[in-house]
Motif scaffolding. Structure first.
Motif, PDB file in Angstrom:
ATOM      1  N   SER A 175     -18.247  47.655  41.524  1.00  0.00           N
ATOM      2  CA  SER A 175     -18.046  46.288  42.005  1.00  0.00           C
ATOM      3  C   SER A 175     -17.889  46.242  43.523  1.00  0.00           C
ATOM      4  CB  SER A 175     -16.808  45.671  41.355  1.00  0.00           C
ATOM      5  OG  SER A 175     -15.622  46.255  41.877  1.00  0.00           O
TER       6      SER A 175
ATOM      7  N   GLU B  91     -24.950  45.524  37.839  1.00  0.00           N
ATOM      8  CA  GLU B  91     -24.932  44.150  38.334  1.00  0.00           C
ATOM      9  C   GLU B  91     -23.560  43.751  38.869  1.00  0.00           C
ATOM     10  OE1 GLU B  91     -25.889  41.551  35.070  1.00  0.00           O
ATOM     11  OE2 GLU B  91     -24.175  42.211  33.869  1.00  0.00           O
TER      12      GLU B  91
ATOM     13  N   SER C 148     -20.932  37.218  44.438  1.00  0.00           N
ATOM     14  CA  SER C 148     -21.199  35.793  44.199  1.00  0.00           C
ATOM     15  C   SER C 148     -19.922  34.979  44.038  1.00  0.00           C
ATOM     16  CB  SER C 148     -22.076  35.635  42.944  1.00  0.00           C
ATOM     17  OG  SER C 148     -21.343  35.949  41.772  1.00  0.00           O
TER      18      SER C 148
ATOM     19  N   SER D 224     -23.238  42.563  42.656  1.00  0.00           N
ATOM     20  CA  SER D 224     -23.826  41.248  42.939  1.00  0.00           C
ATOM     21  C   SER D 224     -22.979  40.133  42.310  1.00  0.00           C
ATOM     22  CB  SER D 224     -25.261  41.186  42.413  1.00  0.00           C
ATOM     23  OG  SER D 224     -25.300  41.362  41.011  1.00  0.00           O
ATOM     24  N   ILE D 225     -22.406  40.389  41.134  1.00  0.00           N
ATOM     25  CA  ILE D 225     -21.498  39.409  40.526  1.00  0.00           C
ATOM     26  C   ILE D 225     -20.278  39.204  41.419  1.00  0.00           C
ATOM     27  CG2 ILE D 225     -19.931  38.974  38.592  1.00  0.00           C
ATOM     28  CD1 ILE D 225     -21.908  40.482  36.801  1.00  0.00           C
TER      29      ILE D 225
ATOM     30  N   LYS E  53     -26.799  50.496  31.977  1.00  0.00           N
ATOM     31  CA  LYS E  53     -27.366  49.995  33.227  1.00  0.00           C
ATOM     32  C   LYS E  53     -26.850  48.614  33.620  1.00  0.00           C
ATOM     33  CE  LYS E  53     -31.530  52.824  33.041  1.00  0.00           C
ATOM     34  NZ  LYS E  53     -33.009  52.860  32.990  1.00  0.00           N
ATOM     35  N   TYR E  54     -26.332  47.860  32.659  1.00  0.00           N
ATOM     36  CA  TYR E  54     -25.819  46.527  32.976  1.00  0.00           C
ATOM     37  C   TYR E  54     -24.692  46.571  34.000  1.00  0.00           C
ATOM     38  CZ  TYR E  54     -21.641  47.374  30.122  1.00  0.00           C
ATOM     39  OH  TYR E  54     -20.458  47.876  29.632  1.00  0.00           O
TER      40      TYR E  54
ATOM     41  N   ASN F 158     -21.656  35.903  32.060  1.00  0.00           N
ATOM     42  CA  ASN F 158     -22.962  36.182  31.476  1.00  0.00           C
ATOM     43  C   ASN F 158     -22.731  36.992  30.208  1.00  0.00           C
ATOM     44  OD1 ASN F 158     -22.503  38.848  32.259  1.00  0.00           O
ATOM     45  ND2 ASN F 158     -24.079  38.858  33.866  1.00  0.00           N
TER      46      ASN F 158
END
Length: 477
Positions: free
Chosen positions: A405, A376, A383, A379-380, A372-373, A453
């Motif tokens: 992505s 993200e 940013s 959104s990465i 599930k990671y 992260n």
């Protein structure tokens, strides 16, 4: 007959409702997520880049346009039109395939009701619904989709032979054309309409008209796969699997016969019990001298063998390659248990087989927490970069993370990240950011880090528009 059709419709509805569980899951399941995201890319790019159906494109552009030679994107384009109205959401593709594949089950049942008895039809439809069809009819993949369209086409083709009319002939041409364009293996079922016509009492004129009409889907498939796709490959440098020379494929299949046979005895139904019914059905067909069913099975199997040898490695490497043949196997299995005299035992035989099938596929309803990671990623990317910025990510052959992505660019291996020449090359071709999945690559690069992260590290490449290499004329649209 109406009651029998109602029973088939009831069971199709049950399977439809079961498969709604987890329908909105992102394409993170371990089974062929790479194949799903390819289809999702094509649909999204019709919406965001260019709606011209003749130019499907993926996000793995390698610094070019991403236009690719592939199956005719009928499913992807319908998805695009839905997204045009309701907005883009990845699970619409799952729902679209589930709807069409469920309708395909209904027409499969209608065909069997027309030429066999209601017991065979009911059991066969349930066995097919719970087979590998169960999982793949809810994925953004065209395999059950194209066979479903073929069943609809065959039904209207047989309608035309029973009661000639322009509408039936037009629908036959429309649905069989979409079927073989969407994926060539659907074409194995043209042998079925040939057998139906051969045994039909229709006038010779109708048979000639139907045979002539069959030339249309065959011509369209030839033009798409053997004329247009090579053109796209030559012009844009992207090409899908076109199979192997039959001699090469034959050698690969024979050398890996254990894996090839697994597609038949397990991957087809995910049930050893239903496969046992299938074997029993073959024995009964011969013992009972059911020549009509024998001709159907043997003819489709012979054509399917050509497909197997043309596929070679791909056939035993990917379980979904068995899907085109599973309806025939379901028919033979249904024929076997139709001889069970008592209704209770007949129902029990179905329930036991189908329970094993569904249990062995229950994993398809769930997403591993460890995956599930990846959600993200967009959104990465948002940013640190603009939507049009090209990136590279270490997907190791799987473009899943590139799709997630919502960026275009390169899908590299871990080893390529340590290849200075490779990094310099993609930088010169427009790559602005290097996305590192830290679960597979821990080496630190000598470049500016713009995000980090526990899961991802993002570097700037130092790309400048002054260093970009010019594209060959015609490589971007």
């Amino acid at each position: 007959m109406k009651t029998a059709i109602n029973r088939i419709e009831f069971w199709i509805l049950i399977f439809f409702l079961i498969r709604l569980v987890g329908l909105t899951n992102p394409p993170l399941e371990t089974g062929h997520n790479w194949r799903q995201v390819t289809g999702l890319m094509v649909a999204r790019n019709y919406l965001e880049v260019d709606p011209n159906i003749l130019y499907p494109r993926v996000d793995e552009t390698n610094g070019k346009s991403g236009i690719i030679g592939m199956e005719f994107p009928a499913m992807n384009y319908v998805y695009f039109m839905v997204a045009k109205v309701f907005g883009y959401t990845h699970w619409y593709g799952r729902l679209l395939n589930l709807l069409v594949s469920s309708i395909g089950l209904l027409f499969f049942g209608k065909i069997l009701m027309r030429y066999f008895n209601h017991r065979i039809a009911l059991a066969s439809v349930i066995f097919l619904a719970g087979s590998i069809w169960f999982a793949f009819s809810r994925k953004m993949m065209p395999d059950t989709f194209c066979i479903s369209l073929m069943f609809i086409g065959i039904y209207y083709g047989s309608n035309y032979l029973l009661k000639p009319g322009a509408l039936s002939l037009i629908l036959y041409v429309l649905f069989t054309s979409l079927a073989v364009l969407t994926k060539i293996p659907a074409g194995i079922y043209f042998i079925v309409i040939f057998l139906i016509a051969l045994n039909s009492s229709a006038k010779l004129r109708e048979k000639v008209y139907l045979a002539s009409a069959t030339g249309i889907p065959l011509l369209l498939a030839y033009l798409w796969y053997f004329v247009w796709n090579p053109h796209l490959s030559e012009e844009f440098g992207n090409w899908y699997n076109v199979g192997k020379p039959i001699a090469v494929g034959f050698t690969e299949v024979i050398s890996n016969l254990d894996k090839t046979l697994e597609n038949f005895y397990f991957n087809s139904f995910h049930s050893y019990l239903i496969f046992f019914y299938f074997v029993a059905g073959l024995i009964l067909i011969i013992y009972k001298r059911n020549y009509n069913l024998l001709w159907v099975f043997a003819s489709v199997f012979i054509v399917f063998l050509i497909y197997i040898f043309k596929s070679g490695f791909y056939f035993y490497h990917h379980n979904y390659y068995i899907i085109p043949f599973v309806p025939v196997m379901a028919l033979v299995a249904g024929y076997a248990i139709s001889f069970i005299p008592k209704k209770g035992l007949f129902a029990l035989a179905i329930v036991l087989g189908i329970t094993e099938s569904v249990i062995n596929q229950q994993h398809d309803f769930f997403i591993k927490g460890s995956e599930k990671y990846k959600m993200e990623l967009e959104s990465i990317a948002d940013s640190v970069s603009a939507r049009h910025d090209l990136i590279v990510i270490n997907g190791n052959g799987n473009a899943q993370q590139l799709y997630l992505s919502h960026r275009k660019g390169w899908n590299c291996s871990d080893n390529q990240l340590t290849d200075t020449a490779y990094i310099n090359n993609i930088t010169q071709n427009g790559c602005k950011f290097i996305f590192i999945n830290k679960h597979g690559f821990q080496t630190v690069m000598d470049k500016p880090v713009v995000f980090e992260n526990e899961n991802y590290r993002v570097y700037e490449t130092g790309f400048s528009t002054d260093t970009i290499r010019p594209f060959r004329s015609g490589t971007q649209r």
